[in-house]
Enzyme design. Structure first.
Site, short mmCIF file in Angstrom:
data_model
loop_
_atom_site.label_atom_id
_atom_site.label_comp_id
_atom_site.label_asym_id
_atom_site.label_seq_id
_atom_site.Cartn_x
_atom_site.Cartn_y
_atom_site.Cartn_z
N ALA A 218 3.28 3.54 4.99
CA ALA A 218 2.75 4.90 4.98
C ALA A 218 1.23 4.83 5.07
O ALA A 218 0.58 4.17 4.26
CB ALA A 218 3.16 5.63 3.70
N VAL A 219 0.69 5.47 6.09
CA VAL A 219 -0.76 5.60 6.20
C VAL A 219 -1.09 7.07 5.97
O VAL A 219 -0.59 7.95 6.68
CB VAL A 219 -1.28 5.13 7.58
CG1 VAL A 219 -2.80 5.03 7.56
CG2 VAL A 219 -0.68 3.79 7.97
N ILE A 220 -1.87 7.29 4.92
CA ILE A 220 -2.16 8.68 4.52
C ILE A 220 -3.64 8.94 4.72
O ILE A 220 -4.50 8.18 4.25
CB ILE A 220 -1.74 8.90 3.05
CG1 ILE A 220 -0.23 8.61 2.91
CG2 ILE A 220 -2.06 10.33 2.61
CD1 ILE A 220 0.29 8.59 1.48
N HIS B 190 -11.04 5.72 8.61
CA HIS B 190 -10.24 4.53 8.32
C HIS B 190 -8.78 4.73 8.73
O HIS B 190 -8.15 3.85 9.34
CB HIS B 190 -10.32 4.24 6.81
CG HIS B 190 -9.83 2.88 6.43
ND1 HIS B 190 -10.52 1.73 6.73
CD2 HIS B 190 -8.73 2.49 5.75
CE1 HIS B 190 -9.85 0.69 6.26
NE2 HIS B 190 -8.76 1.13 5.67
N ALA C 257 -0.53 -1.55 6.28
CA ALA C 257 -0.04 -1.35 7.64
C ALA C 257 -0.80 -2.19 8.67
O ALA C 257 -0.23 -2.61 9.68
CB ALA C 257 -0.16 0.13 8.00
N PHE C 258 -2.06 -2.46 8.39
CA PHE C 258 -2.85 -3.25 9.34
C PHE C 258 -2.25 -4.64 9.53
O PHE C 258 -2.38 -5.23 10.62
CB PHE C 258 -4.30 -3.36 8.85
CG PHE C 258 -5.22 -3.96 9.86
CD1 PHE C 258 -5.74 -3.20 10.90
CD2 PHE C 258 -5.58 -5.30 9.78
CE1 PHE C 258 -6.58 -3.76 11.85
CE2 PHE C 258 -6.43 -5.87 10.72
CZ PHE C 258 -6.93 -5.10 11.75
N PHE D 31 0.86 -1.18 0.00
CA PHE D 31 0.00 0.00 0.00
C PHE D 31 0.91 1.24 0.00
O PHE D 31 1.86 1.32 0.76
CB PHE D 31 -0.87 -0.01 1.27
CG PHE D 31 -2.19 0.68 1.11
CD1 PHE D 31 -3.36 -0.05 1.00
CD2 PHE D 31 -2.27 2.07 1.07
CE1 PHE D 31 -4.59 0.58 0.85
CE2 PHE D 31 -3.50 2.70 0.92
CZ PHE D 31 -4.66 1.96 0.81
N1 INI Z 1 -2.85 0.59 4.48
C1 INI Z 1 -1.71 1.33 4.48
O1 INI Z 1 -0.61 0.78 4.65
N2 INI Z 1 -1.78 2.68 4.31
C2 INI Z 1 -2.97 3.33 4.12
O2 INI Z 1 -2.95 4.58 3.95
C3 INI Z 1 -4.18 2.58 4.12
N3 INI Z 1 -5.43 3.23 3.94
O3 INI Z 1 -5.49 4.46 3.88
O4 INI Z 1 -6.46 2.59 3.82
C4 INI Z 1 -4.08 1.17 4.30
N4 INI Z 1 -5.19 0.40 4.30
C5 INI Z 1 -5.13 -1.03 4.09
C6 INI Z 1 -4.98 -1.81 5.38
O5 INI Z 1 -3.69 -1.62 5.96
C7 INI Z 1 -5.17 -3.31 5.14
O6 INI Z 1 -4.17 -3.77 4.28
C8 INI Z 1 -6.54 -3.63 4.54
O7 INI Z 1 -7.57 -3.07 5.32
C9 INI Z 1 -6.75 -5.16 4.45
O8 INI Z 1 -6.66 -5.77 5.73
#
Ligand code: INI
Length: 157
Positions: free
Chosen positions: A84-86, A92, A60-61, A26
């Site tokens: 990076a989480v933006i 969310h 990131a999750f 991501f």
């Molecule tokens: N994951 C990230 O690493 N960065 C983000 O900005 C992000 N946003 O914005 O949604 C993000 N979402 C995905 C999440 O980490 C999981 O991979 C997904 O929900 C599946 O479990």
């Protein structure tokens, strides 16, 4: 300063150390810069290619569960988490960033394996770019440096 105090501090010597680097797909446009910066830092401080493992994960999750497995394997002196989480228009962001941060801290504390926290959490893409090798430096480099120092400190305690 403090010459008379017994002091333990880490030298920035990565020779002989085993590292796992977890990096999200991501936002890979940003994350690839963090990986590049971190590798550049580690290699210039003596790390060896055959002692570094890169693990690509969705987002990131997923960082904490992957980090846990790597930490429990006993194979690594330190783990570097890069992502990076933006922020978007919904809550969310807060859930993903919060769970990733909390989870990584829990893994580090419960296993004793140091985790370098190279997860950008920004309000905009521009802020992320600034921290991925442009005007605000490179968070991947900073996290790699902090991890290396912490590994070396822990080895002396
Ligand atoms: N994951 C990230 O690493 N960065 C983000 O900005 C992000 N946003 O914005 O949604 C993000 N979402 C995905 C999440 O980490 C999981 O991979 C997904 O929900 C599946 O479990």
């Amino acid at each position: 300063m403090h010459d008379d105090i017994k002091t333990i501090e880490g030298l920035f010597d990565a020779k002989g150390l085993h590292f796992a680097v977890i990096a999200t797909r991501f936002n890979d446009f940003i994350v690839d810069r963090l990986i590049g910066g971190a590798f550049d830092y580690l290699f210039r401080h003596g790390a060896e290619k055959d002692k570094i493992t890169l693990v690509r994960i969705p987002g990131a999750f997923e960082m904490p569960v992957v980090c846990k497995k790597l930490a429990e394997s006993g194979k690594y002196d330190g783990i570097l988490a890069l992502g990076a989480v933006i922020r978007g228009g919904t809550p969310h962001f807060d859930f993903v960033a919060g769970e990733a941060t909390k989870g990584l801290a829990q893994v580090s504390l419960s296993t004793g394996v140091p985790v370098g926290f190279g997860l950008l959490t920004t309000d905009s893409i521009e802020q992320a770019i600034e921290r991925a090798g442009t005007k605000a430096g490179n968070k991947g480099v900073e996290a790699a440096a902090a991890l290396l120092e912490t590994v070396r400190v822990l080895k002396q305690l």
